[in-house]
Design an enzyme around this catalytic site. Sequence first.
Site, PDB file in Angstrom:
ATOM      1  CG  ASN A  51      -2.148   0.816   1.080  1.00  0.00           C
ATOM      2  OD1 ASN A  51      -2.391   1.373   0.007  1.00  0.00           O
ATOM      3  ND2 ASN A  51      -2.941   0.910   2.133  1.00  0.00           N
ATOM      4  CG  HIS A 136     -11.955  -3.438  10.045  1.00  0.00           C
ATOM      5  ND1 HIS A 136     -10.965  -2.571   9.652  1.00  0.00           N
ATOM      6  CD2 HIS A 136     -11.347  -4.609  10.273  1.00  0.00           C
ATOM      7  CE1 HIS A 136      -9.822  -3.207   9.640  1.00  0.00           C
ATOM      8  NE2 HIS A 136     -10.013  -4.458  10.000  1.00  0.00           N
ATOM      9  NE  ARG A 161      -9.808  -2.545  13.278  1.00  0.00           N
ATOM     10  CZ  ARG A 161      -8.946  -1.828  12.544  1.00  0.00           C
ATOM     11  NH1 ARG A 161      -7.707  -2.257  12.372  1.00  0.00           N
ATOM     12  NH2 ARG A 161      -9.314  -0.712  11.966  1.00  0.00           N
ATOM     13  CE1 TYR A 173      -5.569   2.217  10.893  1.00  0.00           C
ATOM     14  CE2 TYR A 173      -6.449   1.350  12.958  1.00  0.00           C
ATOM     15  CZ  TYR A 173      -6.074   1.169  11.638  1.00  0.00           C
ATOM     16  OH  TYR A 173      -6.196  -0.062  11.071  1.00  0.00           O
ATOM     17  CG  ASP A 224      -4.846  -1.887  14.721  1.00  0.00           C
ATOM     18  OD1 ASP A 224      -3.792  -1.659  15.356  1.00  0.00           O
ATOM     19  OD2 ASP A 224      -4.882  -2.085  13.488  1.00  0.00           O
ATOM     20  CG  HIS A 226      -2.596   1.711  13.060  1.00  0.00           C
ATOM     21  ND1 HIS A 226      -2.033   2.609  12.194  1.00  0.00           N
ATOM     22  CD2 HIS A 226      -2.960   0.653  12.312  1.00  0.00           C
ATOM     23  CE1 HIS A 226      -2.078   2.124  10.965  1.00  0.00           C
ATOM     24  NE2 HIS A 226      -2.626   0.933  11.007  1.00  0.00           N
ATOM     25  CD  GLU A 250      -4.141  -5.230  14.477  1.00  0.00           C
ATOM     26  OE1 GLU A 250      -5.323  -5.657  14.599  1.00  0.00           O
ATOM     27  OE2 GLU A 250      -3.710  -4.784  13.411  1.00  0.00           O
ATOM     28  CD  GLU A 276      -1.349  -3.924  10.451  1.00  0.00           C
ATOM     29  OE1 GLU A 276      -2.336  -4.561  10.839  1.00  0.00           O
ATOM     30  OE2 GLU A 276      -1.408  -2.741  10.084  1.00  0.00           O
ATOM     31  CG  HIS A 326      -2.544  -6.954   7.455  1.00  0.00           C
ATOM     32  ND1 HIS A 326      -1.644  -6.249   6.671  1.00  0.00           N
ATOM     33  CD2 HIS A 326      -3.522  -6.093   7.756  1.00  0.00           C
ATOM     34  CE1 HIS A 326      -2.075  -5.014   6.520  1.00  0.00           C
ATOM     35  NE2 HIS A 326      -3.206  -4.882   7.169  1.00  0.00           N
ATOM     36  CG  ASP A 330      -3.870  -2.363   2.622  1.00  0.00           C
ATOM     37  OD1 ASP A 330      -4.749  -2.082   3.445  1.00  0.00           O
ATOM     38  OD2 ASP A 330      -2.747  -2.789   2.937  1.00  0.00           O
ATOM     39  CD  GLU A 353      -7.390  -6.761   9.331  1.00  0.00           C
ATOM     40  OE1 GLU A 353      -6.189  -7.100   9.298  1.00  0.00           O
ATOM     41  OE2 GLU A 353      -7.752  -5.575   9.403  1.00  0.00           O
TER      42      GLU A 353
HETATM   43  O1  KDG Z   1      -2.002  -0.365   4.576  1.00  0.00           O
HETATM   44  C1  KDG Z   1      -2.170  -0.191   5.944  1.00  0.00           C
HETATM   45  C2  KDG Z   1      -3.423  -0.912   6.411  1.00  0.00           C
HETATM   46  O2  KDG Z   1      -3.450  -2.228   5.955  1.00  0.00           O
HETATM   47  C3  KDG Z   1      -3.518  -0.911   7.910  1.00  0.00           C
HETATM   48  O3  KDG Z   1      -3.600   0.411   8.362  1.00  0.00           O
HETATM   49  C4  KDG Z   1      -4.737  -1.682   8.358  1.00  0.00           C
HETATM   50  O4  KDG Z   1      -3.914  -1.783  10.610  1.00  0.00           O
HETATM   51  C5  KDG Z   1      -4.595  -2.250   9.720  1.00  0.00           C
HETATM   52  C6  KDG Z   1      -5.354  -3.463  10.021  1.00  0.00           C
HETATM   53  O5  KDG Z   1      -5.211  -3.972  11.128  1.00  0.00           O
HETATM   54  O6  KDG Z   1      -6.074  -3.928   9.143  1.00  0.00           O
HETATM   55 MG    MG Z   2      -3.580  -3.261  12.165  1.00  0.00          MG
END
Ligand code: KDG
Ligand code: MG
Length: 416
Positions: A51, A136, A161, A173, A224, A226, A250, A276, A326, A330, A353
Site C-alpha cells: 500500500n 471492522h 474489531r 486511525y 488496534d 496502530h 493489536e 502486519e 492481516h 489493501d 482479518e
Molecule cells: O495499509 C495499511 C493498512 O493495511 C492498515 O492500516 C490496516 O492496521 C490495519 C489493520 O489492522 O487492518
Molecule cells: Mg492493524
Amino acid sequence: MANPQSEAHGSSRDREIVAARVIVTCPGRNFVTLKIETRSGVFGAGDATLNGRELAVAAYLEHHVIPNLIGRDAGRIEDTWQFFYRGAYWRRGPVTMTAIAAVDVALWDILGKMAAMPLYRLLGGRSRDGVLVYGHANGRDIEEATAEVGRYISLGYRAVRAQCGVPGLKKPYGVSRLKDAYEPAESELPLETEWSTPGYLEIVPKLFARLRAEHGNEVELLHDAHHRLMPVEAARLARDLEPHRLFWLEDATPADNPDGFELIRRHSVTPLAVGEVFNSIWDSKRLIEGRLIDFIRSTIVHAGGITHVRRIADLAAMYQVRTGFHGATDLSPVTMGAALHFDTWAPNFGIQEYMRHCEQTDEVFPHDYLFRDGRLHCGESPGHGVSIDEKLAARFPYSPKQLPIARLEDGSMWDW
Ligand code: KDG
Ligand code: MG
C-alpha cells in the site's frame, strides 16, 4: 549438481516458465498482481500489493525478478524462493519480500492446478471446517461504534474489531469519513493527521465497557492501537481493557524494539497481536520465543509468501502463539484466497482479518471463497482459487495514493 533449469524427468518441460507479467490496476483501490505462465499453459497469480509503494514492487518484479524467472521450473518452489532471497544478496525489506511473495504464491497456485488440488490439501489438508474472521466496526463516537458492532453481529460475525473517534482529534486511525469500508490511502500525497494519547487512553476502555454492556460477552472483540503508544501507555491500556476480555489488543506499541512488549506483559493478561508490518521470521523471533505475544499477524503477501509464512507459523506453534493474518482491503483477493487455504490447514490458526473488498475489486478478481456464519470458507478449485480478469483490470488505471502520516500537537512526527 543438478541444473535447476533442466530437471530430467517427464513433465519438467510442461512446467517451464515461459512468461510472467505485472498487472497494476485500481478497481476501487490499487493492486499489483504477478501472473506467471508455464509452457503447458497453466497460469498462477500472486499478489504484490504494498500500500502506497505499489510501483516500487512492480519495478522490482519487472526489472529484477521476471528476467530470472523465465526458463525456470515452476515446480521448484523452494529453490526459487531461496534464489530470490539469498541470490539477491540484499535480504529482507518489504519491497523484496512482497516481490518474493508474489512469485511464491503464483507458483503454489500453479502447483495446485497441475496437481488438480486446492492449496490447503497440498499444505497437508484440512484442520478445520471454516476460518473464524473478524470484521471492522468503526464509529465517530461510542454510540456509532456500538451500533456498527451490532450491525456486524447481525450480519453473522462472531468477532469484531472496534475503533471510535477520540474527542478533540479530527481524524483518528480507523474511522472512515464516509460510511463505507475504511480506506486510509486516500490522497496522492500523505494526508496530515494529528495524534494525542491522553484522550485516546480515556475513551477506549469506555468504548469496550459500552460494547460489553450492549452486546454481551459472546462476541469476540478486538482493538488496534496502530503502533501509537509508548510501552508504558500500552501497558496501561492493556490493563484497563482486561475486564472487557478482548480477543486481542493489536500493535500496542511499535515492535522495532521487542523489549517494549515485555513491559506490557508484566502488567497485563490482555492478549497481544503484532506483525502486519513484519516481512521476515527474524522480525518475530524474539517476540515469539520470549512468549511476548499471543498472535502473529505477518501475512503471506508481505512476508515472503506461503513458503516463508509457513516457517513463521511453525516457529509460533512451538510457543503456543497462534496466527492472525492481516486482511485489510489493501491486500488483494489473491492474498485472501491464499490466506484462507493456509488458515484452513494451519494447526495453530487463531483468526483471520476480513475487510470486504468493493464490488469492482471482486469483479476484477473472481474467487471461490465465501462467508457463512462468521467464518470464511476457501473453495475446492485447484490452487488458491482466485484469478484476475485482465481485460477488466485494464479499465482501471493506477491512481497514486499514499497512507496518511500523524503529528503531535506541537508538529512532531508520530507513528501513524
Ligand atoms: O495499509 C495499511 C493498512 O493495511 C492498515 O492500516 C490496516 O492496521 C490495519 C489493520 O489492522 O487492518
Ligand atoms: Mg492493524
